[in-house]
Design an enzyme around this catalytic site. Structure first.
Site, PDB file in Angstrom:
ATOM      1  N   GLU A 283      16.339  17.252  15.192  1.00  0.00           N
ATOM      2  CA  GLU A 283      14.912  16.992  15.284  1.00  0.00           C
ATOM      3  C   GLU A 283      14.403  17.116  16.712  1.00  0.00           C
ATOM      4  O   GLU A 283      15.112  16.812  17.675  1.00  0.00           O
ATOM      5  CB  GLU A 283      14.601  15.602  14.726  1.00  0.00           C
ATOM      6  CG  GLU A 283      14.797  15.569  13.223  1.00  0.00           C
ATOM      7  CD  GLU A 283      14.430  14.233  12.594  1.00  0.00           C
ATOM      8  OE1 GLU A 283      14.059  14.255  11.418  1.00  0.00           O
ATOM      9  OE2 GLU A 283      14.487  13.193  13.263  1.00  0.00           O
TER      10      GLU A 283
ATOM     11  N   CYS B 168      10.253  16.106  23.307  1.00  0.00           N
ATOM     12  CA  CYS B 168      11.507  15.345  23.303  1.00  0.00           C
ATOM     13  C   CYS B 168      12.537  16.151  22.518  1.00  0.00           C
ATOM     14  O   CYS B 168      12.358  16.403  21.325  1.00  0.00           O
ATOM     15  CB  CYS B 168      11.254  13.979  22.660  1.00  0.00           C
ATOM     16  SG  CYS B 168      12.754  12.994  22.480  1.00  0.00           S
TER      17      CYS B 168
ATOM     18  N   CYS C 299      25.553  11.928  17.376  1.00  0.00           N
ATOM     19  CA  CYS C 299      25.899  11.341  18.673  1.00  0.00           C
ATOM     20  C   CYS C 299      27.190  10.564  18.500  1.00  0.00           C
ATOM     21  O   CYS C 299      27.438   9.962  17.458  1.00  0.00           O
ATOM     22  CB  CYS C 299      24.796  10.412  19.155  1.00  0.00           C
ATOM     23  SG  CYS C 299      25.029   9.835  20.856  1.00  0.00           S
TER      24      CYS C 299
ATOM     25  N   CYS D  66      25.654   3.494  19.774  1.00  0.00           N
ATOM     26  CA  CYS D  66      24.836   2.361  20.212  1.00  0.00           C
ATOM     27  C   CYS D  66      24.345   1.615  18.970  1.00  0.00           C
ATOM     28  O   CYS D  66      23.908   2.223  18.000  1.00  0.00           O
ATOM     29  CB  CYS D  66      23.650   2.848  21.056  1.00  0.00           C
ATOM     30  SG  CYS D  66      24.185   3.690  22.558  1.00  0.00           S
TER      31      CYS D  66
ATOM     32  N   CYS E 149      20.644   2.189  17.368  1.00  0.00           N
ATOM     33  CA  CYS E 149      20.113   3.559  17.289  1.00  0.00           C
ATOM     34  C   CYS E 149      20.454   4.193  15.951  1.00  0.00           C
ATOM     35  O   CYS E 149      21.611   4.146  15.520  1.00  0.00           O
ATOM     36  CB  CYS E 149      20.675   4.410  18.424  1.00  0.00           C
ATOM     37  SG  CYS E 149      20.077   6.104  18.394  1.00  0.00           S
TER      38      CYS E 149
ATOM     39  N   CYS F 294      11.361   6.686  19.125  1.00  0.00           N
ATOM     40  CA  CYS F 294      12.682   6.596  19.759  1.00  0.00           C
ATOM     41  C   CYS F 294      13.679   5.961  18.816  1.00  0.00           C
ATOM     42  O   CYS F 294      13.411   4.918  18.231  1.00  0.00           O
ATOM     43  CB  CYS F 294      12.659   5.691  20.981  1.00  0.00           C
ATOM     44  SG  CYS F 294      11.466   6.095  22.197  1.00  0.00           S
TER      45      CYS F 294
HETATM   46  N1  SAH Z   1      21.865   9.402  24.634  1.00  0.00           N
HETATM   47  C1  SAH Z   1      20.751   9.363  25.528  1.00  0.00           C
HETATM   48  C2  SAH Z   1      19.453   9.950  24.991  1.00  0.00           C
HETATM   49  C3  SAH Z   1      19.041   9.590  23.560  1.00  0.00           C
HETATM   50  S1  SAH Z   1      18.287   8.085  23.213  1.00  0.00           S
HETATM   51  C4  SAH Z   1      20.522   7.940  25.998  1.00  0.00           C
HETATM   52  O1  SAH Z   1      21.218   7.064  25.531  1.00  0.00           O
HETATM   53  O2  SAH Z   1      19.700   7.731  26.868  1.00  0.00           O
HETATM   54  C5  SAH Z   1      16.706   7.975  23.908  1.00  0.00           C
HETATM   55  C6  SAH Z   1      16.265   6.516  24.139  1.00  0.00           C
HETATM   56  O3  SAH Z   1      15.897   5.844  22.900  1.00  0.00           O
HETATM   57  C7  SAH Z   1      17.390   5.691  24.724  1.00  0.00           C
HETATM   58  O4  SAH Z   1      16.920   4.874  25.743  1.00  0.00           O
HETATM   59  C8  SAH Z   1      17.826   4.873  23.528  1.00  0.00           C
HETATM   60  O5  SAH Z   1      18.541   3.754  23.923  1.00  0.00           O
HETATM   61  C9  SAH Z   1      16.510   4.575  22.863  1.00  0.00           C
HETATM   62  N2  SAH Z   1      16.647   4.113  21.481  1.00  0.00           N
HETATM   63  C10 SAH Z   1      17.638   4.376  20.613  1.00  0.00           C
HETATM   64  N3  SAH Z   1      17.415   3.757  19.439  1.00  0.00           N
HETATM   65  C11 SAH Z   1      16.259   3.093  19.559  1.00  0.00           C
HETATM   66  C12 SAH Z   1      15.474   2.300  18.669  1.00  0.00           C
HETATM   67  N4  SAH Z   1      15.859   2.093  17.407  1.00  0.00           N
HETATM   68  N5  SAH Z   1      14.322   1.782  19.125  1.00  0.00           N
HETATM   69  C13 SAH Z   1      13.907   2.034  20.388  1.00  0.00           C
HETATM   70  N6  SAH Z   1      14.581   2.791  21.270  1.00  0.00           N
HETATM   71  C14 SAH Z   1      15.746   3.319  20.864  1.00  0.00           C
END
Ligand code: SAH
Length: 376
Positions: A105, A118, A125, A129, A132, A352
């Site tokens: 996406e 974006c 991934c 985390c 996420c 995000c």
């Molecule tokens: N792997 C990279 C880029 C992808 S995530 C990184 O970790 O930075 C982009 C941003 O969205 C990151 O800051 C991530 O922590 C945040 N993110 C992931 N899941 C989220 C969620 N459910 N709500 C808000 N932000 C989130």
């Protein structure tokens, strides 16, 4: 066809090189291999990346013989747009189907005076985390250079067709699916096209790479392509960060922050953006805001507070607006520039952490299959 200048994971169809895989130096080498002048790389990039023309026959300043040779050895292969959705707030999301059946996406976020794209860097991934949704999909593979730059190409073309002007994309953030620093070479090659004056011509400040903090790769990025940096911090102590962002066990906070300091060392006006997802009752207390101030004391920084975006199956909740505002006020009073990221495109699951795509999971699927086998 394999040659020195073709990235190892280029998907070559019918023996042709996908020219989206090549940046300026790759295109120059490719042209030389055809007996041509390397400077024609600029012309090729202008046709393709600036004007959106991928039909060799239409490239009128290249001679007929060269056009024929190019068409014989190369092609411009793009992923297919499986779906495009526009949010009521102007956000647009594309689902792109890749040649191997996976899907990724890409999201466009229009704001006053700028348009931010974006983009994703991996299929799924591997970092897992806990908050996420991409993590739930598991990991399949790195995107090729072509698949990364194609997101910019396709989005620009589609936005222009939707009447958003000739240059709708002013900024690119690598904040979609995947960890860009775990796909270093392809990401750097794609960024070099974003920055090239004969391709997308964006300044280094307008391209932001977001990372969970792969420390050695951060140092490398600083050397080869010091674009704007965003770091997914989310916690102020190792115990909590180990839980939220498990790569912290490998590169703990002290090492990460030292690498951030190094990143902006030689660039006086640069700051690192720290992303901090607001999770109710987990990391959103005043004490944590104060800990954050102490932690970032000697790193020139900005903070981006991200209200948690929920997805099916998660137990986390987002902090209330009042809690987010109070957290922000504490940081601001300490003189740290803090912005609360507005949630955009949530009606189309484009916010995000909500990007899912369609990943044929190579990691967990095998575990599930093993599990199923045991029960059979
Ligand atoms: N792997 C990279 C880029 C992808 S995530 C990184 O970790 O930075 C982009 C941003 O969205 C990151 O800051 C991530 O922590 C945040 N993110 C992931 N899941 C989220 C969620 N459910 N709500 C808000 N932000 C989130």
């Amino acid at each position: 066809m394999r040659s020195a200048f073709v990235p190892a994971d280029t998907i070559a169809r019918a023996g042709k090189i996908n020219l989206f895989d090549l940046d300026r130096s790759g295109l120059a080498d490719f042209l030389v291999s055809l007996g041509e002048k390397p400077w024609r790389a600029s012309q090729l990039m202008q046709w393709c990346h600036q004007r959106g023309v991928v039909d060799f026959e239409a490239m009128s300043d290249l001679g007929k013989a060269l056009r024929a040779r190019l068409a014989e050895a190369g092609e411009f292969a793009l992923p297919e747009v499986a779906m495009a959705q526009a949010s009521r707030d102007g956000t647009v999301k594309w689902l792109l189907r890749l040649a191997d059946g996976n899907a990724i996406e890409t999201v466009f976020i229009p704001e006053e005076g700028r348009g931010t794209l974006c983009i994703s860097s991996q299929v799924g991934c591997s970092l897992n985390c806990s908050f996420c949704s991409t993590a739930r999909q598991g990991y399949n593979r790195n995107l090729t250079t072509a698949e990364i730059i194609a997101q910019v190409f396709v989005a620009r073309r589609d936005l222009t067709e939707r009447g958003r002007g000739e240059r709708p994309i002013t900024n690119v953030v690598l904040m979609g699916m995947g960890e860009p620093l775990l796909n270093f070479d392809n990401v750097v090659r794609a960024i070099s096209l974003m920055l090239d004056d004969h391709a997308y011509g964006l300044s280094k400040r307008r391209v932001t790479l977001s990372t969970s903090g792969i420390v050695p790769a951060l140092d490398q990025l600083r050397e080869v392509m010091p674009v704007s940096l965003a770091v997914s911090l989310h916690a102020t102590n190792d115990a909590l960060r180990d839980e939220l962002v498990p790569i912290n066990r490998k590169y703990p906070l002290a090492e990460l922050l030292a690498a951030c300091r190094r990143y902006v060392d030689r660039q006086p006006r640069r700051r690192v953006t720290f992303e901090y997802v607001m999770l109710a009752g987990i990391n959103d207390s005043i004490a944590e805001a104060r800990a954050l101030i102490r932690l970032l004391r000697d790193v020139p920084s900005k903070i981006n507070l991200i209200p948690f975006n929920p997805f099916p199956g998660t137990d986390y909740r987002t902090s209330s607006q009042a809690v987010i505002d109070r957290f922000r006020d504490v940081l601001m009073e300490a003189g740290i520039m803090t912005v609360t990221r507005r949630t955009r495109g949530d009606d189309i699951d484009a916010a995000c952490g909500q990007l899912a795509g369609r990943v044929m999971d190579r990691t967990r699927r095998s575990e599930r299959m093993r599990g199923a086998g045991e029960h059979a």
